[in-house]
Design a protein around this motif. Structure first.
Motif, PDB file in Angstrom:
ATOM      1  N   TYR A   1      53.525  19.021  18.051  1.00 49.19           N
ATOM      2  CA  TYR A   1      52.771  17.568  17.611  1.00 49.19           C
ATOM      3  C   TYR A   1      52.645  16.667  18.712  1.00 49.19           C
ATOM      4  O   TYR A   1      51.715  15.872  18.740  1.00 49.19           O
ATOM      5  CB  TYR A   1      54.046  16.935  16.508  1.00 49.19           C
ATOM      6  CG  TYR A   1      53.694  15.719  15.966  1.00 49.19           C
ATOM      7  CD1 TYR A   1      52.746  15.299  15.199  1.00 49.19           C
ATOM      8  CD2 TYR A   1      54.663  14.470  16.522  1.00 49.19           C
ATOM      9  CE1 TYR A   1      52.348  14.252  14.785  1.00 49.19           C
ATOM     10  CE2 TYR A   1      54.083  13.155  16.122  1.00 49.19           C
ATOM     11  CZ  TYR A   1      53.229  13.123  15.424  1.00 49.19           C
ATOM     12  OH  TYR A   1      52.932  11.860  14.852  1.00 49.19           O
ATOM     13  N   LYS A   2      53.596  16.479  19.491  1.00 47.15           N
ATOM     14  CA  LYS A   2      53.373  15.644  20.542  1.00 47.15           C
ATOM     15  C   LYS A   2      52.276  15.974  21.510  1.00 47.15           C
ATOM     16  O   LYS A   2      51.432  15.082  21.908  1.00 47.15           O
ATOM     17  CB  LYS A   2      54.606  15.302  21.479  1.00 47.15           C
ATOM     18  CG  LYS A   2      54.824  14.473  22.688  1.00 47.15           C
ATOM     19  CD  LYS A   2      56.033  14.568  23.253  1.00 47.15           C
ATOM     20  CE  LYS A   2      55.854  13.447  24.438  1.00 47.15           C
ATOM     21  NZ  LYS A   2      54.975  13.432  25.497  1.00 47.15           N
ATOM     22  N   LYS A   3      51.969  17.190  21.860  1.00 44.76           N
ATOM     23  CA  LYS A   3      50.995  17.683  22.530  1.00 44.76           C
ATOM     24  C   LYS A   3      49.765  17.522  21.902  1.00 44.76           C
ATOM     25  O   LYS A   3      48.596  16.903  22.455  1.00 44.76           O
ATOM     26  CB  LYS A   3      50.982  19.195  22.868  1.00 44.76           C
ATOM     27  CG  LYS A   3      49.869  19.701  23.808  1.00 44.76           C
ATOM     28  CD  LYS A   3      50.118  21.247  23.881  1.00 44.76           C
ATOM     29  CE  LYS A   3      48.869  21.679  24.812  1.00 44.76           C
ATOM     30  NZ  LYS A   3      47.526  21.509  24.298  1.00 44.76           N
ATOM     31  N   TRP A   4      49.722  17.741  20.447  1.00 45.51           N
ATOM     32  CA  TRP A   4      48.516  17.246  19.538  1.00 45.51           C
ATOM     33  C   TRP A   4      47.779  15.733  19.818  1.00 45.51           C
ATOM     34  O   TRP A   4      46.838  15.354  19.883  1.00 45.51           O
ATOM     35  CB  TRP A   4      48.731  17.904  18.016  1.00 45.51           C
ATOM     36  CG  TRP A   4      47.687  17.260  17.215  1.00 45.51           C
ATOM     37  CD1 TRP A   4      46.287  17.702  17.297  1.00 45.51           C
ATOM     38  CD2 TRP A   4      47.822  16.587  15.958  1.00 45.51           C
ATOM     39  NE1 TRP A   4      45.818  17.103  16.026  1.00 45.51           N
ATOM     40  CE2 TRP A   4      46.565  16.314  15.502  1.00 45.51           C
ATOM     41  CE3 TRP A   4      48.942  15.895  15.477  1.00 45.51           C
ATOM     42  CZ2 TRP A   4      46.565  16.092  14.091  1.00 45.51           C
ATOM     43  CZ3 TRP A   4      48.661  15.509  14.136  1.00 45.51           C
ATOM     44  CH2 TRP A   4      47.535  15.292  13.628  1.00 45.51           C
ATOM     45  N   VAL A   5      48.903  14.827  19.624  1.00 48.13           N
ATOM     46  CA  VAL A   5      48.708  13.396  19.833  1.00 48.13           C
ATOM     47  C   VAL A   5      48.284  13.112  21.117  1.00 48.13           C
ATOM     48  O   VAL A   5      47.478  12.397  21.368  1.00 48.13           O
ATOM     49  CB  VAL A   5      50.160  12.742  19.531  1.00 48.13           C
ATOM     50  CG1 VAL A   5      50.017  11.160  19.745  1.00 48.13           C
ATOM     51  CG2 VAL A   5      50.358  12.830  18.025  1.00 48.13           C
ATOM     52  N   ASP A   6      48.937  13.573  22.254  1.00 45.58           N
ATOM     53  CA  ASP A   6      48.484  13.308  23.684  1.00 45.58           C
ATOM     54  C   ASP A   6      47.193  13.777  23.889  1.00 45.58           C
ATOM     55  O   ASP A   6      46.301  13.002  24.391  1.00 45.58           O
ATOM     56  CB  ASP A   6      49.591  14.057  24.540  1.00 45.58           C
ATOM     57  CG  ASP A   6      50.784  13.336  24.641  1.00 45.58           C
ATOM     58  OD1 ASP A   6      50.872  12.231  24.300  1.00 45.58           O
ATOM     59  OD2 ASP A   6      51.891  14.170  24.996  1.00 45.58           O
ATOM     60  N   ASP A   7      46.847  14.805  23.611  1.00 44.66           N
ATOM     61  CA  ASP A   7      45.411  15.454  23.520  1.00 44.66           C
ATOM     62  C   ASP A   7      44.365  14.582  22.885  1.00 44.66           C
ATOM     63  O   ASP A   7      43.327  14.188  23.695  1.00 44.66           O
ATOM     64  CB  ASP A   7      45.236  16.829  23.135  1.00 44.66           C
ATOM     65  CG  ASP A   7      46.022  18.144  23.744  1.00 44.66           C
ATOM     66  OD1 ASP A   7      46.414  17.492  24.968  1.00 44.66           O
ATOM     67  OD2 ASP A   7      46.260  18.966  23.465  1.00 44.66           O
ATOM     68  N   ALA A   8      44.674  14.152  21.658  1.00 41.53           N
ATOM     69  CA  ALA A   8      43.861  13.064  21.047  1.00 41.53           C
ATOM     70  C   ALA A   8      43.747  11.901  21.906  1.00 41.53           C
ATOM     71  O   ALA A   8      42.638  11.475  21.844  1.00 41.53           O
ATOM     72  CB  ALA A   8      44.054  12.985  19.433  1.00 41.53           C
ATOM     73  N   THR A   9      44.756  11.273  22.337  1.00 38.29           N
ATOM     74  CA  THR A   9      44.726   9.947  22.950  1.00 38.29           C
ATOM     75  C   THR A   9      44.017  10.291  24.250  1.00 38.29           C
ATOM     76  O   THR A   9      43.122   9.298  24.612  1.00 38.29           O
ATOM     77  CB  THR A   9      46.144   9.816  23.404  1.00 38.29           C
ATOM     78  OG1 THR A   9      47.031   9.705  22.224  1.00 38.29           O
ATOM     79  CG2 THR A   9      46.315   8.316  24.248  1.00 38.29           C
ATOM     80  N   THR A  10      44.109  11.372  24.986  1.00 41.33           N
ATOM     81  CA  THR A  10      43.381  11.369  26.136  1.00 41.33           C
ATOM     82  C   THR A  10      42.129  11.440  25.830  1.00 41.33           C
ATOM     83  O   THR A  10      41.078  11.165  26.634  1.00 41.33           O
ATOM     84  CB  THR A  10      43.767  12.957  26.707  1.00 41.33           C
ATOM     85  OG1 THR A  10      45.042  12.782  27.299  1.00 41.33           O
ATOM     86  CG2 THR A  10      42.929  12.971  28.272  1.00 41.33           C
ATOM     87  N   LYS A  11      41.341  12.281  24.929  1.00 38.80           N
ATOM     88  CA  LYS A  11      39.999  12.372  24.592  1.00 38.80           C
ATOM     89  C   LYS A  11      39.554  11.243  23.948  1.00 38.80           C
ATOM     90  O   LYS A  11      38.138  10.602  24.399  1.00 38.80           O
ATOM     91  CB  LYS A  11      39.747  13.434  23.444  1.00 38.80           C
ATOM     92  CG  LYS A  11      39.956  14.803  23.720  1.00 38.80           C
ATOM     93  CD  LYS A  11      39.627  15.646  22.710  1.00 38.80           C
ATOM     94  CE  LYS A  11      40.000  17.329  22.847  1.00 38.80           C
ATOM     95  NZ  LYS A  11      39.590  18.234  21.899  1.00 38.80           N
ATOM     96  N   MET A  12      40.336  10.431  23.367  1.00 35.95           N
ATOM     97  CA  MET A  12      39.934   8.890  23.082  1.00 35.95           C
ATOM     98  C   MET A  12      39.761   8.070  23.913  1.00 35.95           C
ATOM     99  O   MET A  12      38.632   7.209  24.144  1.00 35.95           O
ATOM    100  CB  MET A  12      40.944   8.434  21.939  1.00 35.95           C
ATOM    101  CG  MET A  12      40.539   6.956  21.533  1.00 35.95           C
ATOM    102  SD  MET A  12      38.900   7.109  20.522  1.00 35.95           S
ATOM    103  CE  MET A  12      39.447   7.800  19.246  1.00 35.95           C
ATOM    104  N   LYS A  13      40.466   7.928  25.276  1.00 34.57           N
ATOM    105  CA  LYS A  13      40.287   7.403  26.476  1.00 34.57           C
ATOM    106  C   LYS A  13      38.872   7.711  27.247  1.00 34.57           C
ATOM    107  O   LYS A  13      38.353   6.960  27.691  1.00 34.57           O
ATOM    108  CB  LYS A  13      41.525   7.318  27.115  1.00 34.57           C
ATOM    109  CG  LYS A  13      42.743   6.773  26.660  1.00 34.57           C
ATOM    110  CD  LYS A  13      44.011   7.050  27.809  1.00 34.57           C
ATOM    111  CE  LYS A  13      45.293   6.057  27.217  1.00 34.57           C
ATOM    112  NZ  LYS A  13      46.533   6.379  28.017  1.00 34.57           N
ATOM    113  N   GLN A  14      38.712   9.185  27.073  1.00 33.13           N
ATOM    114  CA  GLN A  14      37.702   9.470  28.066  1.00 33.13           C
ATOM    115  C   GLN A  14      36.278   8.962  27.196  1.00 33.13           C
ATOM    116  O   GLN A  14      35.185   8.634  28.013  1.00 33.13           O
ATOM    117  CB  GLN A  14      37.611  11.174  27.852  1.00 33.13           C
ATOM    118  CG  GLN A  14      38.564  11.755  29.035  1.00 33.13           C
ATOM    119  CD  GLN A  14      38.707  13.325  28.658  1.00 33.13           C
ATOM    120  OE1 GLN A  14      38.159  13.861  27.713  1.00 33.13           O
ATOM    121  NE2 GLN A  14      39.476  13.764  29.662  1.00 33.13           N
TER     122      GLN A  14
END
Length: 295
Positions: A264-277
């Motif tokens: 779950y944490k990895k899923w949220v972190d990946d989504a946050t990274t993509k949003m920042k990009q």
């Protein structure tokens, strides 16, 4: 804007014109309108109401046509000069016809029937957009007015004006051409780049025409339109905030159940990274990534 296209919809009771409300020049005048002439006598003899409530100009434009189509023997002829509006609106017209136009506008806002029908088409707004209040930019405002032939005269019925505006003699047969001339001159007052206009024709229920012609295919099309309209209106009025919340909770629960907190944490972190990009690319003028919609 083609008079022949409008004439083919016979009988045409009137048209409703939507346009951007001008903010750079005065819109109303007690002396003379920009075109045509005020008919203050018609404000008493016809059903004309001043607009006293906001965001009701569309409903008022519809009523300005409907309430004046009760003369079977008028120059418009029985088809275009008469609409059976039903007992409720007939009683409302009889109750208000002796009132001054400003009091008719107040009576509109006090009619539970009209208010309920008007509000049944309002969209759901679960969130208030605070940026609209703080940005300092003025919102574009739009307005509806009605044009209809009554008693052999083409009238513009605009609740923001002090009286109906006469645009001269006009029979039912002349209405499509004459109203298009009036509207074209009105549009020409705007910049050539302004295209935000809409024109609606008030005509007899097309299902009646289909039945008269025995056109089963046309009748089914018209019935389908009304089913689609009903669904679209229900969809527009529905508040999906609760639904979206339940979907989000379901997705999170599924992630936790199948992968635990680490997944779950990895899923949220990946989504946050993509949003920042995407945000950085947007600032730099890049197109950003396509958003994938998964099942």
């Amino acid at each position: 804007m083609d008079p022949d296209a409008l004439a083919q919809l016979h009988p045409v009771y009137g048209v409703i014109f939507l346009f951007k409300y001008p903010t750079d020049v005065p819109y109303t005048s007690a002396d003379k309108p920009l075109e045509g002439s005020f008919d203050h006598e018609a404000a008493v003899n016809l059903w004309f109401a001043n607009q006293t409530i906001q965001n009701a100009c569309g409903t008022q434009a519809l009523l300005s046509v409907l309430m004046n189509k009760h003369n079977k023997d008028g120059p418009e002829g029985p088809e275009a000069g008469y609409i059976d509006v039903g007992d409720a609106l007939r009683d409302f017209r009889e109750f208000t016809e002796s009132l001054p136009s400003e009091f008719r506008g107040e009576a509109l806002s006090n009619s539970e029937l009209i208010r309920d029908v008007h509000n049944s088409f309002a969209k759901s707004s679960p969130f208030a957009d605070e940026t609209q209040r703080t940005s300092g930019d003025s919102e574009d405002v739009y307005h509806f007015v009605a044009y209809t032939p009554i008693g052999g005269t083409l009238y513009e019925m605009d609740g923001l004006q002090p009286a109906p505006i006469s645009h001269g003699a006009c029979s039912q047969e002349q209405f499509p051409a004459k109203v298009m001339d009036v509207l074209q001159r009105r549009i020409n007052r705007y910049d050539a780049t302004e295209i935000r206009f809409n024109l609606l024709a008030m005509v007899r229920d097309m299902r009646i025409r289909a039945k008269d012609f025995g056109d089963a295919e046309m009748l089914e099309r018209e019935e389908k339109k009304r089913r689609d309209w009903q669904f679209e209106n229900a969809l527009r009025r529905h508040n999906f905030v609760g639904f979206a919340g339940e979907v989000l909770k379901g997705v999170v629960s599924h992630k936790l159940k199948n992968g635990g907190e680490e997944a779950y944490k990895k899923w949220v972190d990946d989504a946050t990274t993509k949003m920042k990009q995407r945000s950085e690319q947007k600032k730099m003028g890049g197109a950003g990534e396509d958003v994938e919609m998964g099942g």
